[in-house]
Motif scaffolding. Structure first.
Motif, short mmCIF file in Angstrom:
data_model
loop_
_atom_site.label_atom_id
_atom_site.label_comp_id
_atom_site.label_asym_id
_atom_site.label_seq_id
_atom_site.Cartn_x
_atom_site.Cartn_y
_atom_site.Cartn_z
N GLN A 199 -1.79 -5.88 14.19
CA GLN A 199 -2.43 -4.91 13.29
C GLN A 199 -2.73 -5.57 11.94
O GLN A 199 -3.79 -5.36 11.35
CB GLN A 199 -1.51 -3.71 13.05
CG GLN A 199 -1.20 -2.87 14.28
CD GLN A 199 -0.20 -1.76 13.97
OE1 GLN A 199 -0.20 -1.17 12.90
NE2 GLN A 199 0.68 -1.47 14.91
N MET A 200 -1.78 -6.38 11.49
CA MET A 200 -1.97 -7.03 10.19
C MET A 200 -3.08 -8.07 10.22
O MET A 200 -3.86 -8.19 9.28
CB MET A 200 -0.66 -7.69 9.73
CG MET A 200 0.39 -6.68 9.32
SD MET A 200 1.96 -7.45 8.97
CE MET A 200 1.60 -8.39 7.50
N PHE A 209 1.74 0.00 8.57
CA PHE A 209 1.51 -0.24 10.00
C PHE A 209 1.78 1.03 10.80
O PHE A 209 2.50 1.92 10.34
CB PHE A 209 2.43 -1.37 10.50
CG PHE A 209 3.88 -1.12 10.14
CD1 PHE A 209 4.38 -1.53 8.92
CD2 PHE A 209 4.73 -0.44 11.00
CE1 PHE A 209 5.70 -1.29 8.57
CE2 PHE A 209 6.04 -0.20 10.67
CZ PHE A 209 6.53 -0.62 9.44
N MET A 236 -0.92 -10.62 2.54
CA MET A 236 -0.68 -9.28 3.09
C MET A 236 0.75 -9.16 3.61
O MET A 236 1.28 -10.11 4.19
CB MET A 236 -1.66 -9.02 4.23
CG MET A 236 -1.41 -7.72 4.95
SD MET A 236 -2.75 -7.29 6.03
CE MET A 236 -3.89 -6.58 4.88
N LEU A 294 0.15 -3.30 4.19
CA LEU A 294 -0.42 -2.49 5.27
C LEU A 294 0.64 -1.52 5.78
O LEU A 294 1.73 -1.95 6.20
CB LEU A 294 -0.89 -3.39 6.42
CG LEU A 294 -1.49 -2.59 7.58
CD1 LEU A 294 -2.89 -2.08 7.23
CD2 LEU A 294 -1.54 -3.42 8.87
N LYS A 299 -3.71 3.76 3.92
CA LYS A 299 -3.40 2.79 4.98
C LYS A 299 -3.11 1.42 4.35
O LYS A 299 -2.08 0.81 4.59
CB LYS A 299 -4.62 2.70 5.92
CG LYS A 299 -4.43 1.81 7.10
CD LYS A 299 -3.67 2.51 8.19
CE LYS A 299 -3.36 1.58 9.33
NZ LYS A 299 -2.18 2.01 10.08
N THR A 300 -4.06 0.99 3.53
CA THR A 300 -3.92 -0.30 2.86
C THR A 300 -3.68 -0.06 1.38
O THR A 300 -4.35 0.78 0.76
CB THR A 300 -5.21 -1.13 3.03
OG1 THR A 300 -5.58 -1.09 4.41
CG2 THR A 300 -5.01 -2.57 2.64
N GLU A 338 -10.26 -8.46 7.22
CA GLU A 338 -11.11 -7.72 6.29
C GLU A 338 -10.79 -8.06 4.83
O GLU A 338 -11.69 -8.23 4.02
CB GLU A 338 -10.90 -6.19 6.44
CG GLU A 338 -11.16 -5.65 7.84
CD GLU A 338 -12.63 -5.71 8.20
OE1 GLU A 338 -13.45 -5.40 7.33
OE2 GLU A 338 -12.94 -6.10 9.35
N THR A 339 -9.49 -8.15 4.51
CA THR A 339 -9.09 -8.26 3.10
C THR A 339 -8.91 -9.70 2.61
O THR A 339 -9.11 -9.98 1.43
CB THR A 339 -7.74 -7.56 2.84
OG1 THR A 339 -6.74 -8.21 3.65
CG2 THR A 339 -7.78 -6.08 3.18
N HIS A 380 -2.20 -7.25 -0.56
CA HIS A 380 -2.24 -5.94 0.09
C HIS A 380 -1.00 -5.68 0.92
O HIS A 380 -0.45 -6.60 1.54
CB HIS A 380 -3.47 -5.84 1.01
CG HIS A 380 -4.77 -5.80 0.28
ND1 HIS A 380 -5.49 -6.94 0.02
CD2 HIS A 380 -5.44 -4.77 -0.28
CE1 HIS A 380 -6.58 -6.60 -0.66
NE2 HIS A 380 -6.57 -5.30 -0.87
N GLU A 393 -5.69 -8.05 12.05
CA GLU A 393 -6.98 -7.33 12.02
C GLU A 393 -7.31 -6.87 10.59
O GLU A 393 -8.44 -7.04 10.13
CB GLU A 393 -6.93 -6.14 12.99
CG GLU A 393 -7.22 -6.62 14.40
CD GLU A 393 -6.78 -5.65 15.49
OE1 GLU A 393 -6.56 -4.46 15.16
OE2 GLU A 393 -6.65 -6.09 16.64
N ALA A 394 -6.32 -6.33 9.88
CA ALA A 394 -6.55 -5.88 8.51
C ALA A 394 -6.84 -7.07 7.59
O ALA A 394 -7.72 -7.03 6.73
CB ALA A 394 -5.35 -5.09 8.00
#
Ligand code: G1P
Length: 295
Positions: free
Chosen positions: A146-147, A250, A158, A248, A183-184, A153-154, A246, A149-150
């Motif tokens: 999940q991280m 989760f 993280m 996350l 979420k973030t 983007e960022t 950031h 994937e995030a």
């Protein structure tokens, strides 16, 4: 776009004093949740997230961990000869490929930041993950996936975050949030284990990180922080003005397997999550609870 996250550091040098006597002659990361050691869950989570290089930062007397990620020829031979196909699969199926596991030593217990720094020559100029095996996260997909994937983007740094009861902030690294979309969370500061009276929030760092190699440069300074230890949180905090940070939130349930209560809870939750065990375990638990409340 940032380089892909291919390497993960697993700081596993701790003495496990909270689990003595179990950890007298056995690494705490080899403690078992249902039928797998903590470290195997963490390594499987990393591999699911696309990690190719597993770096165990270990300590003296912990060789059983590297043995766990190696072939056990005698055992495999015996299982094969006896036609025990399922048992054989259970010890071979998830084995990393040759060369995927590296074991380094943290020669002195100087803190989490120091453990991560010990792996600097394996990281060089790539972003990397850090997984603390005693934080277990039951989720699909796994927390690190999940991280990743995030993070695609960022970019930046993280961490996984979770809201904790305010009175518990002194057990965690805590974010000072500046933007939060539910979420973030973008942070403008971080504090390691603040007293609840000065904690900037109750958003706690859970043991999953994706970090830029710049953090290694900060760790190089060997500055001591909370508890007199070289803290990873402090090194991340020092990069926050130039590298976005950031947290996350989760999806999934986190178990603190560094505590006895969390360890027992994880055993129950992971057993209930297993189709082969679910019904029997649920029935036994209901029976126990009935008997206990009758007493
Ligand atoms: C470490 C980190 C802390 C983080 C925690 C998560 O603390 O220093 O920032 O919140 O892991 O489990 P430790 O539990 O090793 O004291």
């Amino acid at each position: 776009m940032s380089k892909p996250v291919r390497k993960a550091i697993f700081p596993v040098a701790g003495l496990g004093t909270r689990f003595l006597p179990a950890t007298k002659a056995m690494p705490k990361e080899m403690l078992t949740i249902v039928d797998k050691p903590l470290i195997q869950y963490a390594v499987e989570e990393a591999m699911e997230a696309g990690i190719e290089q597993i770096i165990l930062v270990s300590g003296r007397g912990k060789t059983s961990m590297s043995d766990h990620f190696d072939h056990s020829y005698e055992l495999e031979q015996t299982l094969r000869a006896r036609g025990k196909t399922e048992a054989l699969k259970s010890v071979t199926e998830w084995l990393p490929k040759p060369g995927q596991v590296t074991v380094m030593r943290q020669q002195e217990p100087l803190g989490l930041g120091h453990a991560v720094w010990c792996a600097r020559n394996m990281i060089l100029d790539e972003p990397f993950a850090v997984l603390l095996a005693d934080d277990m996260i039951l989720s699909k997909p796994g927390c690190l996936k999940q991280m990743v994937e995030a993070f695609n983007e960022t970019g930046g740094n993280m961490v996984a975050v979770e809201e904790v009861p305010h009175e518990n902030t002194s057990r965690y690294g805590i974010l000072n949030p500046v933007e939060d979309d539910g979420k973030t969370v973008r942070a403008q500061g971080l504090v390691e284990k603040p007293d609840p009276s000065v904690a900037p929030s109750n958003l706690a760092i859970i043991g999953r990180y994706i970090l830029q190699p710049d953090v290694m440069v900060e760790l190089e300074r060997h500055e001591r922080g909370a508890g007199g230890e070289i803290q990873l949180t402090d090194a991340m905090a020092r990069t926050i003005d130039r590298i976005p940070f950031h947290g996350l939130r989760f999806d999934g349930r986190r178990f603190d397997c560094g505590s006895k209560e969390g360890f027992v809870q994880a055993n129950v939750a992971y057993a209930l999550n297993r189709p082969d065990l679910r019904n029997r375990v649920m029935n036994s638990l209901q029976e126990f609870c009935r008997l206990e409340s009758d007493n």
